[in-house]
Design an enzyme around this catalytic site. Structure first.
Site, PDB file in Angstrom:
ATOM      1  N   VAL A 196      41.816  44.105  38.539  1.00 16.14           N
ATOM      2  CA  VAL A 196      42.311  45.255  39.337  1.00 16.14           C
ATOM      3  C   VAL A 196      41.171  45.433  40.691  1.00 16.14           C
ATOM      4  CG1 VAL A 196      41.710  47.912  39.376  1.00 16.14           C
ATOM      5  CG2 VAL A 196      42.784  46.695  37.557  1.00 16.14           C
ATOM      6  N   CYS A 197      40.093  44.605  40.352  1.00 14.21           N
ATOM      7  CA  CYS A 197      39.029  44.529  41.319  1.00 14.21           C
ATOM      8  C   CYS A 197      39.494  44.158  42.900  1.00 14.21           C
ATOM      9  CB  CYS A 197      37.708  43.929  40.876  1.00 14.21           C
ATOM     10  SG  CYS A 197      36.997  44.587  39.420  1.00 14.21           S
ATOM     11  N   PRO A 198      40.165  42.993  42.796  1.00 14.94           N
ATOM     12  CA  PRO A 198      40.630  42.524  44.135  1.00 14.94           C
ATOM     13  C   PRO A 198      41.475  43.398  44.972  1.00 14.94           C
ATOM     14  CG  PRO A 198      41.833  41.192  42.443  1.00 14.94           C
ATOM     15  CD  PRO A 198      40.581  41.939  41.684  1.00 14.94           C
ATOM     16  N   ILE A 206      38.978  46.067  46.479  1.00 17.14           N
ATOM     17  CA  ILE A 206      38.223  45.481  47.477  1.00 17.14           C
ATOM     18  C   ILE A 206      38.964  45.059  48.727  1.00 17.14           C
ATOM     19  CG2 ILE A 206      36.709  43.797  47.774  1.00 17.14           C
ATOM     20  CD1 ILE A 206      36.106  43.599  45.147  1.00 17.14           C
TER      21      ILE A 206
END
Length: 201
Positions: free
Chosen positions: A54-56, A59
């Site tokens: 999920v993080c990329p 960001i």
């Protein structure tokens, strides 16, 4: 051991916890302090780990719209408990392979967990941050706090809308109703004055 964040120093309407740490900025290791951005709005968002799933998406979404934030005197900072070396390796990995690619925002390294702890987002048992997002005004007071559990990402559109709403209130002295977007009606604070809005809506 409790899984919940603890010892938060982050409170709405109060000064944001100050910090100084290393970050990756334009492919270089740079010292970054919150005080560097006094006079601007700051969107500070935490994410759990580099090289995840999920993080990329979050960001990259914030980075790709950094110019929209810059246009309204706002900087966006991403932070996790990973090192600057891990951040740089992830940035250097192509997006089609799960990397971040070129970044338009600083990516902060909170390796001693102090920033995450001060902002109340540290998952103590794992040493990673929950998905906290903080809007800090030009006087470096906290205006908004959102903390998501690990599996769910955040909305760039909503973050941008909130910054615009806080800026409108500061400039015009009127308040923003639910779902307000730039150009839509606001409310004059006051028993009689507010009726103008309610009669229309």
């Amino acid at each position: 051991m409790s899984l919940a964040p603890k010892m938060s120093k982050a409170f709405i309407g109060k000064p944001a916890p100050q910090f100084k740490t290393q970050a990756v900025v334009d492919g270089e290791f740079v010292d970054v302090s919150l005080s560097d951005y006094k006079g601007k709005y700051v969107v500070l968002f935490f994410y759990p780990l580099d090289f995840t799933f999920v993080c990329p998406t979050e960001i990259i979404a914030f980075s790709d719209r950094a110019e929209e934030f810059k246009a309204i005197n706002t900087v966006v900072l991403a932070a996790s408990t990973d090192s600057v070396f891990s951040h740089l390796a992830w940035i250097n990995q192509p997006r089609k392979h799960g990397g971040l690619g070129e970044m338009n925002i600083p990516v902060l390294a909170d390796t001693n967990h102090q920033i995450s702890r001060d902002y109340g987002v540290l998952k103590e048992d794992e040493g990673i941050a929950f998905r906290g997002l903080f809007i800090i005004d030009p006087s470096q007071n906290l205006r908004q706090i959102t903390i998501n559990d690990l599996p769910v990402g955040r909305s760039v559109d909503e973050t941008l809308r909130l910054v615009q709403a806080f800026q409108f209130v500061e400039k015009h002295g009127e308040v923003c109703p639910a779902g307000w977007t730039p150009g839509s009606d606001t409310i004059k604070p006051g028993v009689k004055e507010s009726q103008e809005y309610f009669k229309k809506h």
